[in-house]
Design a protein around this motif. Sequence first.
Motif, short mmCIF file in Angstrom:
data_model
loop_
_atom_site.label_atom_id
_atom_site.label_comp_id
_atom_site.label_asym_id
_atom_site.label_seq_id
_atom_site.Cartn_x
_atom_site.Cartn_y
_atom_site.Cartn_z
N ARG A 266 -14.63 -14.88 -7.07
CA ARG A 266 -15.37 -15.74 -8.00
C ARG A 266 -15.07 -15.35 -9.45
NH1 ARG A 266 -19.91 -15.28 -4.42
NH2 ARG A 266 -20.66 -13.58 -5.71
N ARG A 267 -14.99 -14.05 -9.70
CA ARG A 267 -14.67 -13.60 -11.05
C ARG A 267 -13.27 -14.05 -11.44
NH1 ARG A 267 -18.11 -10.32 -13.27
NH2 ARG A 267 -16.60 -9.62 -14.80
N ALA A 268 -12.35 -14.00 -10.48
CA ALA A 268 -10.99 -14.43 -10.75
C ALA A 268 -10.95 -15.93 -11.06
CB ALA A 268 -10.09 -14.11 -9.55
N VAL A 269 -11.73 -16.71 -10.30
CA VAL A 269 -11.77 -18.16 -10.55
C VAL A 269 -12.30 -18.44 -11.95
CG1 VAL A 269 -12.91 -20.30 -9.92
CG2 VAL A 269 -11.95 -18.86 -8.14
N LEU A 270 -13.39 -17.78 -12.31
CA LEU A 270 -13.96 -17.99 -13.64
C LEU A 270 -12.96 -17.62 -14.73
CD1 LEU A 270 -17.64 -16.93 -13.25
CD2 LEU A 270 -16.83 -18.88 -14.57
N TYR A 271 -12.25 -16.52 -14.49
CA TYR A 271 -11.22 -16.10 -15.44
C TYR A 271 -10.17 -17.19 -15.59
CZ TYR A 271 -7.32 -13.30 -17.24
OH TYR A 271 -6.27 -12.83 -17.96
N LEU A 272 -9.74 -17.77 -14.46
CA LEU A 272 -8.71 -18.82 -14.50
C LEU A 272 -9.23 -20.07 -15.21
CD1 LEU A 272 -7.24 -18.44 -10.90
CD2 LEU A 272 -6.16 -17.80 -13.06
N LEU A 273 -10.49 -20.43 -14.93
CA LEU A 273 -11.05 -21.64 -15.55
C LEU A 273 -11.15 -21.47 -17.06
CD1 LEU A 273 -13.88 -22.71 -13.05
CD2 LEU A 273 -11.43 -23.18 -13.01
N LYS A 274 -11.50 -20.25 -17.47
CA LYS A 274 -11.63 -20.00 -18.91
C LYS A 274 -10.29 -19.96 -19.61
CE LYS A 274 -15.92 -17.39 -19.45
NZ LYS A 274 -16.45 -16.03 -19.66
N ARG B 299 -7.29 -21.44 -19.04
CA ARG B 299 -6.48 -22.43 -18.36
C ARG B 299 -5.02 -22.37 -18.79
NH1 ARG B 299 -7.60 -28.98 -18.21
NH2 ARG B 299 -5.99 -29.43 -16.67
N PHE C 259 -4.17 -19.62 -15.99
CA PHE C 259 -4.19 -20.50 -14.81
C PHE C 259 -2.83 -21.18 -14.63
CE2 PHE C 259 -7.34 -23.55 -12.47
CZ PHE C 259 -6.74 -23.20 -11.29
#
Lengths: 198, 198
Positions: free
Chosen positions: B25-33, B35, B39
Amino acid sequence: MASQEIEDLAAALARLPGLGPRSARRAVLYLLKKRESAFTPLVEAMERVRANLATCDICGNVDTQNPCGICTDPRRDPRSLCVVEEVSDLWALDRSRLFVGRYHVLGGRLSALDGIGPEDLGVASLIARVAEGGIDEVVLAMNATLEGQTTAHYLAERLEGYPVRLTQLAQGLPMGGELDYLDEGTLAQALRARKPVV
Amino acid sequence: MASQEIEDLAAALARLPGLGPRSARRAVLYLLKKRESAFTPLVEAMERVRANLATCDICGNVDTQNPCGICTDPRRDPRSLCVVEEVSDLWALDRSRLFVGRYHVLGGRLSALDGIGPEDLGVASLIARVAEGGIDEVVLAMNATLEGQTTAHYLAERLEGYPVRLTQLAQGLPMGGELDYLDEGTLAQALRARKPVV
Ligand SMILES: [Zn+2]
Ligand SMILES: [Zn+2]
């Protein structure tokens, strides 16, 4: 060891929080071995998210739709609004499934040190949402840090005069917290906010 | 918390070795932020690798070219051949930068328990490479496990009679140690002190 492309992939993965160079290499090997069952689904999941990635115009949440899934969910109570610093805070709170209202993401916290003022955060849009009416309660769910609490106080002042109930998250001992392991700030706050035993 | 697409991405990431649900989840948030800076490069790096992924017809390495970068590297000594169980072992050994020959990946180890015999591994192709000539030394770099050593003994028997020097990694590998988990210094030392098979 491997081709530049594979090295590049390992390097890109190693930049993810929680993955170092070693675990990134293991992840790459895992993906290479499980091309159909892991690599392809992961790439497709990433593509789907990246293609539709959007910041919600209403609340500032990041989602694959705009307005986001929370703002458009009819089962959510529109009269309760929870203000958070970051999208990660929204997700963390929402996993608790205890809050069934909507959110407002500030995108940070007031910080004299970093030169971050109200105009750098989603403050005007918060005031506008409250001014529009239909909201009964605003939960100020800032972090329990100096800057978080400064931000909460500032928002409380700005929201004065609007017909909403302002609340904030309780501070104290975390679930399962053992006194011996907690920092002094947490203990002091828990002591300061002590309540009569009923 | 988030859309199904984002949940799917977090779930796909959580299946990577070294990442649990929380760090995914932390990795996903990092990717979303991030981009643009994280990402997009990660997705592109994955696409490049996935599009070109191939198993080397000569040695069994996984690479983005076939024959692989090691088999086609003219600076590599073709007279020295290092036999390993898995691609991960090849990568681990090659990171030590001490071995400048080429490799042969068996794709596993002999295992009576799992019903894995020589015909399930790249044994015939190894014999064929040696029989073709031009190889002076074969390093049997099996894991220091019972099955790894059984496999090494089996290969030593099969390679008897060919004009090659058979060596194996020095003692120094901890009992039960798997190459992929060892630090580079230990691997380099084991490779440096490799001994003839008696
Ligand atoms: Zn929203
Ligand atoms: Zn090769």
